[in-house]
Design an enzyme around this catalytic site. Structure first.
Site, short mmCIF file in Angstrom:
data_model
loop_
_atom_site.label_atom_id
_atom_site.label_comp_id
_atom_site.label_asym_id
_atom_site.label_seq_id
_atom_site.Cartn_x
_atom_site.Cartn_y
_atom_site.Cartn_z
N PHE A 1 0.86 -1.19 0.00
CA PHE A 1 0.00 0.00 0.00
C PHE A 1 0.89 1.24 0.00
O PHE A 1 1.72 1.42 0.90
CB PHE A 1 -0.91 0.00 1.23
CG PHE A 1 -1.81 1.20 1.29
CD1 PHE A 1 -2.97 1.27 0.53
CD2 PHE A 1 -1.48 2.30 2.10
CE1 PHE A 1 -3.79 2.39 0.57
CE2 PHE A 1 -2.30 3.43 2.14
CZ PHE A 1 -3.45 3.48 1.37
N GLY B 1 2.21 7.92 -0.32
CA GLY B 1 3.00 9.14 -0.56
C GLY B 1 3.61 9.09 -1.94
O GLY B 1 2.89 8.92 -2.93
N SER B 2 4.94 9.16 -1.99
CA SER B 2 5.58 9.13 -3.31
C SER B 2 5.31 7.82 -4.03
O SER B 2 5.38 7.76 -5.26
CB SER B 2 7.08 9.38 -3.18
OG SER B 2 7.72 8.31 -2.53
N GLU C 1 13.06 3.58 0.89
CA GLU C 1 12.36 4.07 2.09
C GLU C 1 13.26 4.04 3.33
O GLU C 1 12.76 4.02 4.46
CB GLU C 1 11.10 3.22 2.33
CG GLU C 1 10.13 3.18 1.16
CD GLU C 1 9.52 4.54 0.83
OE1 GLU C 1 9.30 5.33 1.75
OE2 GLU C 1 9.28 4.80 -0.37
C1 SIN Z 1 4.62 5.75 0.62
O1 SIN Z 1 4.57 6.46 -0.39
O2 SIN Z 1 3.81 4.82 0.79
C2 SIN Z 1 5.66 5.97 1.68
C3 SIN Z 1 6.13 7.38 1.82
C4 SIN Z 1 6.87 7.91 0.64
O3 SIN Z 1 7.75 7.20 0.09
O4 SIN Z 1 6.62 9.05 0.23
#
Ligand code: SIN
Length: 189
Positions: free
Chosen positions: A27, A30-31, A102
């Site tokens: 899931f 964010g990015s 991450e």
């Molecule tokens: C995500 O996107 O699920 C984690 C946060 C990110 O990498 O911005």
């Protein structure tokens, strides 16, 4: 180059959820919604319950630097909340790349997600909890927007992260007062 204050790659490798499966749902909130730089078998809009998205995690490696961190999203527990995102079906091998991407404070957690047709699946989500060294926490909205407007890192300006996330959420038909409020502040300037 300065060391990152935190690196979660080893901790995530040790967690090793679902390594007995040949496919795992991830899931993204964010990015991972707007930049899927990994191969996936399927992508489906999905929600998870009990979490809200907040720009409370520092970014020293992608959208900021160790000396001037940016702000990126993490999830904060909130009873009754629904968080919209994108679910990707991936092979377990993808987690080596995802753990690296991450690594600035995010840990893998198991979660249930609900797809747009109401069906559910167990999968994984990366969350930066408040005990990681890069965690920044809450701040006045205008202050957070100013930090985002001024930060940049190897992945580009922090403002692009916010704008691309807001655009991706609109495309999903998702309401997110926190993200859209910060986006409005960017244009106040
Ligand atoms: C995500 O996107 O699920 C984690 C946060 C990110 O990498 O911005």
């Amino acid at each position: 180059m300065d060391e990152l204050p935190v690196n979660t790659i080893e901790a995530n490798r040790r967690m090793g959820h679902f390594e007995d499966r040949d496919r795992v749902w991830l899931f993204g909130y964010g990015s991972l919604i707007f930049k899927a730089d990994f191969p996936y078998i399927a992508a489906r809009p999905a929600t998870i319950r009990g979490w809200v998205r907040r720009f409370w995690q520092g970014s020293h490696d992608h959208r900021g630097t160790p000396g001037a961190p940016g702000r990126v999203v993490t999830l904060i527990q909130q009873e009754g909340a629904t968080c919209h995102g994108m679910a990707y079906l991936v092979t377990p091998e993808e987690f080596a790349h995802l753990d690296h991407r991450e690594k600035n404070g995010y840990l893998r957690f198991a979660t249930e997600m609900t797809f747009d047709d109401g069906t559910t699946a167990e999968g994984l989500v990366y969350i930066a909890t408040d005990d990681n060294e890069a965690y920044l926490g809450d701040a006045p909205e205008a202050e957070m927007a100013r930090q985002i407007a001024n930060a940049a890192g190897p992945s580009g300006p922090n403002r692009d992260y916010l704008l691309m996330l807001a655009e991706a959420l609109r495309n999903l038909g998702a309401q997110d007062a926190h993200v859209f409020g910060l986006e409005r502040h960017l244009f106040d300037k």
